[in-house]
Design a protein around this motif. Structure first.
Motif, PDB file in Angstrom:
ATOM      1  N   ASN A  15       0.880  -1.266   0.076  1.00 57.60           N
ATOM      2  CA  ASN A  15       0.122  -0.003  -0.095  1.00 57.60           C
ATOM      3  C   ASN A  15       0.912   1.324   0.262  1.00 57.60           C
ATOM      4  OD1 ASN A  15      -2.215  -1.675   0.118  1.00 57.60           O
ATOM      5  ND2 ASN A  15      -2.495  -1.254   2.167  1.00 57.60           N
ATOM      6  N   ALA A  16       2.008   1.464   0.907  1.00 66.79           N
ATOM      7  CA  ALA A  16       2.716   2.435   0.791  1.00 66.79           C
ATOM      8  C   ALA A  16       3.591   2.589  -0.329  1.00 66.79           C
ATOM      9  CB  ALA A  16       3.517   2.333   2.175  1.00 66.79           C
ATOM     10  N   LEU A  17       4.079   1.474  -0.976  1.00 70.59           N
ATOM     11  CA  LEU A  17       4.841   1.615  -2.207  1.00 70.59           C
ATOM     12  C   LEU A  17       3.927   1.895  -3.191  1.00 70.59           C
ATOM     13  CD1 LEU A  17       7.448   1.003  -3.678  1.00 70.59           C
ATOM     14  CD2 LEU A  17       6.685  -1.465  -3.955  1.00 70.59           C
ATOM     15  N   ASN A  18       2.591   1.856  -3.385  1.00 71.85           N
ATOM     16  CA  ASN A  18       1.949   2.185  -4.460  1.00 71.85           C
ATOM     17  C   ASN A  18       1.624   3.590  -4.082  1.00 71.85           C
ATOM     18  OD1 ASN A  18       0.088   2.261  -6.342  1.00 71.85           O
ATOM     19  ND2 ASN A  18      -1.735   1.260  -5.329  1.00 71.85           N
ATOM     20  N   ILE A  19       1.581   4.260  -2.802  1.00 73.56           N
ATOM     21  CA  ILE A  19       1.336   5.727  -2.742  1.00 73.56           C
ATOM     22  C   ILE A  19       2.357   6.401  -3.167  1.00 73.56           C
ATOM     23  CG2 ILE A  19       0.939   7.315  -0.754  1.00 73.56           C
ATOM     24  CD1 ILE A  19      -0.544   5.268   0.585  1.00 73.56           C
ATOM     25  N   LEU A  20       3.553   5.799  -2.907  1.00 78.09           N
ATOM     26  CA  LEU A  20       5.034   6.430  -3.368  1.00 78.09           C
ATOM     27  C   LEU A  20       4.940   6.790  -4.777  1.00 78.09           C
ATOM     28  CD1 LEU A  20       7.833   7.644  -2.419  1.00 78.09           C
ATOM     29  CD2 LEU A  20       8.645   5.328  -2.328  1.00 78.09           C
ATOM     30  N   GLU A  21       4.658   5.352  -5.494  1.00 78.27           N
ATOM     31  CA  GLU A  21       4.757   5.474  -6.855  1.00 78.27           C
ATOM     32  C   GLU A  21       3.986   6.292  -7.388  1.00 78.27           C
ATOM     33  OE1 GLU A  21       4.388   1.212  -7.711  1.00 78.27           O
ATOM     34  OE2 GLU A  21       6.362   0.842  -7.402  1.00 78.27           O
ATOM     35  N   GLU A  22       2.547   6.436  -7.098  1.00 83.80           N
ATOM     36  CA  GLU A  22       1.732   7.335  -7.637  1.00 83.80           C
ATOM     37  C   GLU A  22       1.997   8.961  -7.290  1.00 83.80           C
ATOM     38  OE1 GLU A  22      -1.298   6.605  -9.619  1.00 83.80           O
ATOM     39  OE2 GLU A  22       0.013   4.893  -9.695  1.00 83.80           O
ATOM     40  N   SER A  23       2.713   9.121  -6.130  1.00 84.24           N
ATOM     41  CA  SER A  23       3.139  10.551  -5.798  1.00 84.24           C
ATOM     42  C   SER A  23       4.144  10.694  -6.988  1.00 84.24           C
ATOM     43  CB  SER A  23       3.742  10.386  -4.574  1.00 84.24           C
ATOM     44  OG  SER A  23       2.612   9.976  -3.577  1.00 84.24           O
ATOM     45  N   ILE A  24       5.316  10.013  -6.979  1.00 91.28           N
ATOM     46  CA  ILE A  24       6.320  10.289  -7.966  1.00 91.28           C
ATOM     47  C   ILE A  24       5.508  10.513  -9.386  1.00 91.28           C
ATOM     48  CG2 ILE A  24       8.255   9.490  -8.838  1.00 91.28           C
ATOM     49  CD1 ILE A  24       9.019   8.057  -6.420  1.00 91.28           C
ATOM     50  N   LYS A  25       4.798   9.476  -9.996  1.00 90.50           N
ATOM     51  CA  LYS A  25       4.064   9.997 -11.231  1.00 90.50           C
ATOM     52  C   LYS A  25       3.393  11.148 -11.436  1.00 90.50           C
ATOM     53  CE  LYS A  25       1.901   6.358 -12.532  1.00 90.50           C
ATOM     54  NZ  LYS A  25       0.855   5.360 -12.628  1.00 90.50           N
ATOM     55  N   ALA A  26       2.805  11.663 -10.111  1.00 96.49           N
ATOM     56  CA  ALA A  26       1.977  12.987  -9.914  1.00 96.49           C
ATOM     57  C   ALA A  26       3.034  13.905 -10.191  1.00 96.49           C
ATOM     58  CB  ALA A  26       1.111  12.870  -8.837  1.00 96.49           C
ATOM     59  N   TYR A  27       4.014  14.048  -9.240  1.00 92.16           N
ATOM     60  CA  TYR A  27       5.057  15.183  -9.392  1.00 92.16           C
ATOM     61  C   TYR A  27       5.737  15.190 -10.736  1.00 92.16           C
ATOM     62  CZ  TYR A  27       9.703  16.953  -8.645  1.00 92.16           C
ATOM     63  OH  TYR A  27      10.979  17.685  -8.693  1.00 92.16           O
ATOM     64  N   LYS A  28       6.096  14.138 -11.617  1.00 88.94           N
ATOM     65  CA  LYS A  28       6.313  14.476 -12.797  1.00 88.94           C
ATOM     66  C   LYS A  28       5.343  15.130 -13.632  1.00 88.94           C
ATOM     67  CE  LYS A  28       9.721  10.505 -12.744  1.00 88.94           C
ATOM     68  NZ  LYS A  28       9.829   9.167 -12.973  1.00 88.94           N
ATOM     69  N   LEU A  29       4.089  15.161 -13.108  1.00 82.90           N
ATOM     70  CA  LEU A  29       2.978  15.756 -13.982  1.00 82.90           C
ATOM     71  C   LEU A  29       2.788  16.921 -13.819  1.00 82.90           C
ATOM     72  CD1 LEU A  29       0.587  12.836 -14.517  1.00 82.90           C
ATOM     73  CD2 LEU A  29       2.191  13.800 -16.149  1.00 82.90           C
ATOM     74  N   GLY A  30       3.863  17.500 -12.642  1.00 82.69           N
ATOM     75  CA  GLY A  30       3.555  19.073 -12.100  1.00 82.69           C
ATOM     76  C   GLY A  30       2.567  19.106 -10.978  1.00 82.69           C
ATOM     77  N   VAL A  31       2.254  18.123 -10.253  1.00 84.40           N
ATOM     78  CA  VAL A  31       1.165  18.301  -9.345  1.00 84.40           C
ATOM     79  C   VAL A  31       1.900  19.016  -8.116  1.00 84.40           C
ATOM     80  CG1 VAL A  31      -0.203  16.753  -7.847  1.00 84.40           C
ATOM     81  CG2 VAL A  31      -0.355  16.379 -10.242  1.00 84.40           C
ATOM     82  N   ASP A  32       1.174  19.669  -7.297  1.00 84.99           N
ATOM     83  CA  ASP A  32       1.828  20.257  -5.989  1.00 84.99           C
ATOM     84  C   ASP A  32       1.246  19.540  -4.927  1.00 84.99           C
ATOM     85  OD1 ASP A  32       3.013  22.915  -6.902  1.00 84.99           O
ATOM     86  OD2 ASP A  32       0.842  22.913  -8.003  1.00 84.99           O
ATOM     87  N   LEU A  33      -0.124  19.006  -4.952  1.00 81.61           N
ATOM     88  CA  LEU A  33      -0.641  18.251  -3.705  1.00 81.61           C
ATOM     89  C   LEU A  33      -1.521  16.809  -4.531  1.00 81.61           C
ATOM     90  CD1 LEU A  33      -1.871  18.002  -0.913  1.00 81.61           C
ATOM     91  CD2 LEU A  33      -3.513  19.518  -1.534  1.00 81.61           C
ATOM     92  N   ILE A  34      -1.351  15.851  -3.899  1.00 85.08           N
ATOM     93  CA  ILE A  34      -2.168  14.454  -4.183  1.00 85.08           C
ATOM     94  C   ILE A  34      -2.829  14.098  -3.037  1.00 85.08           C
ATOM     95  CG2 ILE A  34       0.158  12.999  -4.225  1.00 85.08           C
ATOM     96  CD1 ILE A  34      -1.366  11.349  -6.420  1.00 85.08           C
TER      97      ILE A  34
END
Length: 546
Positions: A18-37
């Motif tokens: 669960n934590a790994l999935n959250i981390l991976e999705e957060s990195i993916k969002a960061y690369k899309l320019g997301v400030d807050l997920i």
């Protein structure tokens, strides 16, 4: 400011993944320019963990996983995650349902859930101490409030007479936020997606603020989570909607002026999607990959087979026809045709020799009596035994095929057609089963036409029809819905135009078979009130007080 909903599918107790999935999705969002997920409620632990939270080891591992996430999130993005924490106060319950904001390896904001639902399938007050303070945090020039799931349902509720004594959203709005984020684990039922959107738009309108609603996806036991996360802007206009019934990363620029048309949610598209997702997740999370179905040539087993193929693929669904002396040739043909249409394996196990053996063994005791439900149930129990034996030998989960009308009135057999690991359509009335099947057949004849048109029958005695002993299904289901879903009394139901004796007959049937429903496998919930832990009725009680 770019924000996102991380619409993920946590597994209860699978902290590492669960934590790994959250981390991976957060990195993916960061690369899309997301400030807050924003991730769903209890995204670290999975929801609902129920009595697992009574184990300190469970709570400690979920806290450790949060800290691991905090240490390993090096990207410049803020994330909102939910988990279970110990209550630091000296009084109250030992735990809290908490969401935190993590940024730059630090927890910069924390909020405990205030409103703890105890109705229907929920029992959060059993475990958690409610939050008492609602404030806000500032990030990238925005003032942001946080409300966890039920905290936005103050006076809406899933039942019209429910209203909490306090409204957490009012506290948040008093700080004039620019944005409210709502991490949620809101289980699906038909029509709920529209209700959520109406609630959020009301909040946005009242506070002139944007709202991001991030909902869980997947299924845990009988509960199905549909996702359908969304964002409304400060004008209460929908500006982004995530996919339904699948994982998604929804990204939106809060400063964008673009809006989208409000989505339309078609009842039977949602129910079909929900039930197939429920099968897939239950089977997968129980460590299995295939299912076994007793295919009678009737509409209920046909629908379950179609949903199972959609969930697991045709190679993971096996059907058995198990004809007896009362099975019509037409039913055997229909069951085989269904299997051919779906591309699934189909075999026949003739139960007549076993049925004869049972009757011979019991003949000294049954002598002088007329055949009745005892002989009928023997056939169902033989079938259940064969399916479970095949499951034990080769693996795979047996799916039961009973509908809500049958479970309500007891037209199902303990240790027979009720034997299995999951009740797929136990929250669909018979009339809804027909409607869903017609919806499935809207473009192609997947379910043979004859299955849809022949009178429903268990085929356990000569020329048997369901309506020999039950009211017509349109009448039966109307009564059952008022009684089970809307909690109406006999007198209330009669005032709706139903015959007194018919209503009394149906309600007494329902009351007599409570013991059966206490032994049914988990029922996938797609209505406001499903059989299972959302409806708790004593087994031993008066039948007249209905």
């Amino acid at each position: 400011m770019k924000i996102a909903a991380g619409q993920i599918n946590p597994k209860i107790g699978d902290f590492k993944n669960n934590a790994l999935n959250i981390l991976e999705e957060s990195i993916k969002a960061y690369k899309l320019g997301v400030d807050l997920i924003v991730f769903p409620e209890m995204s670290i632990s999975g929801y609902p963990p129920m009595d697992l939270v009574n184990y300190d080891s469970f709570v400690n591992k979920n806290i450790q996983s949060l800290k691991w996430l905090q240490d390993n999130l090096t990207a410049d993005i803020a994330i909102c995650v939910g988990y279970v924490d110990f209550n630091s106060k000296l009084q109250g319950k030992r735990l809290v349902n908490r969401a935190v904001i993590i940024h730059n390896n630090k927890v910069i904001y924390s909020q405990d859930k205030t409103l703890l639902p105890t109705y229907d399938v929920f029992d959060e007050a059993r475990y958690f101490e409610p939050g008492t303070v609602r404030t806000f945090f500032e990030f990238r020039g925005k003032k942001i409030g946080l409300a966890i799931c039920e905290d936005i349902w103050w006076n809406h509720g899933e039942f019209s007479d429910k209203e909490y004594p306090e409204n957490p959203v009012d506290d948040i709005l008093s700080h004039n936020p620019d944005l409210i984020i709502v991490p949620s684990a809101s289980p699906f039922y038909s029509g709920k997606t529209i209700t959520r959107m109406e609630i959020v738009k009301d909040i946005s309108s009242k506070g002139r603020c944007s709202v991001l609603y991030s909902n869980m996806i997947g299924a845990n036991d009988n509960l199905i989570f549909d996702g359908n996360s969304f964002v409304v802007n400060s004008d209460s206009e929908v500006i982004a909607v995530a996919k339904g019934f699948e994982e998604d990363l929804m990204v939106v620029d809060l400063d964008s002026k673009l809006t989208i048309p409000e989505p339309k949610y078609e009842k039977y598209f949602e129910i079909e999607s929900a039930l197939s997702l429920g099968i897939k997740e239950y089977v997968r999370k129980c460590g299995l990959s295939s299912v076994i179905i007793g295919s009678s040539g009737g509409i209920d087993s046909a629908l379950v087979a179609v949903l199972a193929v959609k969930a697991l693929g045709k190679d993971n669904v096996k059907t058995f026809a198990m004809p007896s002396r009362y099975s019509s040739e037409g039913s055997r043909i229909d069951a085989k045709q269904l299997a051919e249409n779906l591309g699934i394996t189909y075999d026949e196990l003739v139960i007549e020799p076993m049925f004869d053996s049972f009757l011979d063994t019991l003949s000294p005791y049954f002598s002088g009596t007329e055949p009745n439900v005892a002989e009928e149930n023997i056939q169902a129990r033989i079938r259940g035994t064969l399916l479970m034996a095949y499951s034990n030998k080769f693996g795979g989960m047996v799916l039961t095929t009973g509908n809500k009308s049958e479970l309500a009135t007891g037209y199902c057999t303990l240790y027979g057609d009720m034997a299995g690991g999951l009740s797929v359509i136990g929250d669909l009335f018979k009339t809804e089963v027909f409607e869903l099947c017609y919806y499935i057949n809207r473009s192609n004849e997947i379910i043979p036409k004859n299955i849809l048109e022949k009178p429903p029958s268990a085929e356990l005695r000569p020329d048997q029809k369901d309506e020999d002993t039950l009211p017509p299904y349109d009448i039966l289901d109307g009564i059952l819905e008022l009684y089970i879903v809307h909690n109406k009394s006999l007198e209330d139901i009669v005032t709706e135009g139903y015959d007194f004796e018919t209503v009394k007959f149906v309600l007494n049937l329902t009351a007599r078979v409570e013991f059966k429903r206490n032994q049914v496998p988990p029922v996938l919930k797609v209505s406001k009130k499903a059989f299972g832990n959302g409806r708790r009725i004593p087994i031993a009680r008066s039948l007249t007080e209905v």
